[in-house]
Enzyme design. Sequence first.
Site, PDB file in Angstrom:
ATOM      1  N   HIS A   1      87.807  -0.242  47.913  1.00 15.38           N
ATOM      2  CA  HIS A   1      88.878   0.407  48.151  1.00 15.38           C
ATOM      3  C   HIS A   1      88.694   1.180  49.668  1.00 15.38           C
ATOM      4  O   HIS A   1      89.169   2.251  49.615  1.00 15.38           O
ATOM      5  CB  HIS A   1      88.849   1.589  47.221  1.00 15.38           C
ATOM      6  CG  HIS A   1      89.107   0.995  45.519  1.00 15.38           C
ATOM      7  ND1 HIS A   1      89.579  -0.115  45.462  1.00 15.38           N
ATOM      8  CD2 HIS A   1      88.665   1.426  44.439  1.00 15.38           C
ATOM      9  CE1 HIS A   1      89.854  -0.296  43.922  1.00 15.38           C
ATOM     10  NE2 HIS A   1      89.046   0.562  43.601  1.00 15.38           N
TER      11      HIS A   1
ATOM     12  N   HIS B   1      96.050   3.844  42.572  1.00 10.90           N
ATOM     13  CA  HIS B   1      94.812   3.607  41.704  1.00 10.90           C
ATOM     14  C   HIS B   1      95.442   4.782  40.567  1.00 10.90           C
ATOM     15  O   HIS B   1      94.303   5.333  40.034  1.00 10.90           O
ATOM     16  CB  HIS B   1      93.657   4.247  42.246  1.00 10.90           C
ATOM     17  CG  HIS B   1      92.608   3.255  41.675  1.00 10.90           C
ATOM     18  ND1 HIS B   1      92.027   3.949  40.512  1.00 10.90           N
ATOM     19  CD2 HIS B   1      91.658   2.515  42.055  1.00 10.90           C
ATOM     20  CE1 HIS B   1      90.876   3.118  40.286  1.00 10.90           C
ATOM     21  NE2 HIS B   1      90.556   2.287  41.206  1.00 10.90           N
TER      22      HIS B   1
ATOM     23  N   GLU C   1      96.492  -1.775  39.076  1.00 10.52           N
ATOM     24  CA  GLU C   1      96.687  -2.105  40.307  1.00 10.52           C
ATOM     25  C   GLU C   1      97.321  -3.330  40.808  1.00 10.52           C
ATOM     26  O   GLU C   1      96.792  -4.236  40.615  1.00 10.52           O
ATOM     27  CB  GLU C   1      95.441  -1.695  41.053  1.00 10.52           C
ATOM     28  CG  GLU C   1      94.622  -0.585  40.638  1.00 10.52           C
ATOM     29  CD  GLU C   1      93.117  -0.689  40.727  1.00 10.52           C
ATOM     30  OE1 GLU C   1      92.532  -0.828  41.693  1.00 10.52           O
ATOM     31  OE2 GLU C   1      92.349  -0.511  39.697  1.00 10.52           O
TER      32      GLU C   1
HETATM   33  C1  BGC Z   1      87.808  -1.318  40.426  1.00  6.28           C
HETATM   34  C2  BGC Z   1      86.428  -0.653  39.565  1.00  6.28           C
HETATM   35  C3  BGC Z   1      86.093   0.483  40.065  1.00  6.28           C
HETATM   36  C4  BGC Z   1      87.150   1.608  39.906  1.00  6.28           C
HETATM   37  C5  BGC Z   1      86.806   2.766  40.861  1.00  6.28           C
HETATM   38  C6  BGC Z   1      88.673  -0.362  40.189  1.00  6.28           C
HETATM   39  O1  BGC Z   1      89.724  -0.694  40.995  1.00  6.28           O
HETATM   40  O2  BGC Z   1      88.328  -2.415  39.631  1.00  6.28           O
HETATM   41  O3  BGC Z   1      85.441  -1.689  39.774  1.00  6.28           O
HETATM   42  O4  BGC Z   1      85.067   0.905  39.377  1.00  6.28           O
HETATM   43  O5  BGC Z   1      88.208   0.879  40.732  1.00  6.28           O
HETATM   44  O6  BGC Z   1      87.471   3.838  39.981  1.00  6.28           O
END
Ligand code: BGC
Length: 370
Positions: free
Chosen positions: A130, A204, A334
């Site tokens: 991310h 998210h 997402e």
């Molecule tokens: C991911 C997860 C991650 C999470 C974090 C998601 O988009 O796929 O693996 O732990 O985000 O909050």
Amino acid sequence: MNMKIRLSALLVAALVMFSCQPKSKFSISKQAWGKADGKNVSLYTLTNPNGMEVKISNFGGTITSIMVPDKNGKFDNVILGMDSLSGYQKGVPYFGALIGRYGNRIAKGKFTLNGQEYTLRTNDGPNHLHGGPKGFDKVVWDATEISGPDSVGLVLTYLSQDMEEGYPGNLTSKVTYVLTKDNSIKIYYQAATDKPTVINLTNHAYFNLTGAKENVLGHELTLFADSITPVDSTLIPTGLIAPVAGTAFDFTKPHTIGERIASVKGGYDHNFKLNRTGEGLMLAVELLEPTSGRLLQAYTTEPGIQFYSGNFLDGKITGKGNVKYEKYFGLCLEAQHFPDSPNKANFPSVVLNPGQKYTQLTVYKFSVKK
Ligand code: BGC
């Protein structure tokens, strides 16, 4: 005028006045919400004529709450969030935030572009997740309010400097959040760079259509995706595109999240390859919470959806309304390009070159099914 005539004249006047009352309109207001990186942070409240209310902060471009009605007209907040800026600054797993420069993982934080290898900051075991330790979810965006007769919105801009978190190119990003009269939140992402780079922006939000009354295992999910990109033990795609037919990943017909989750090691945290027949906005997901009747439909221009069932929530974070966010208490949908695309030649490209314009549009539409 006799009494009867006077009374009925009054009644007519009252009715006329009532029907001429201006219908409640779109509005946007701003409140001071503290400071981050020495900059002022604000919280914006957007409302539409139906009473739907969305709160967004320019810290991380975070949606902190979405109030929508259930089948009886009762409003509840349907995403996980914190009451204060400090709640977010203490560290939350990307609740409601904008994700950049790259949604999801890049293996070992490395990729090669035009023969040059780049090393990104890692923050998830060996991998980059991310956007890195200080991704777009933790920066302060510049914000401008916009309003028109049929919508209200917030335009957020951020200049990510060349080599920020290891990424090449000065990247200017613009994200426009719009609340419409049909209870949709439209998120329109745009970006441009001055050097070749990679990009994958998303939001998210963790949805919980019960209004955070219980976990999401009873939500019914439909995902218009015939395949997923399977992952290794560090959640990096193997590169395969695997059909979902006959597996616990087949949500082409509605299934509750809880129905088969026990057979999915760690819970759902997978990229679903959408059944695209061309470019443009497509209906990607339907999520129904049967008790409240709330229905969320997600439309996107992206090729994939990361369906994450809140597996790493563990009750350590107490969010809005003093609710402990236990495992499976929220789920993310997402809209994105596939994880680790910079290292997977067979995945749709995430390369952005100077002179090109990156765009992505995702719409989350709320309604009820009685
Ligand atoms: C991911 C997860 C991650 C999470 C974090 C998601 O988009 O796929 O693996 O732990 O985000 O909050």
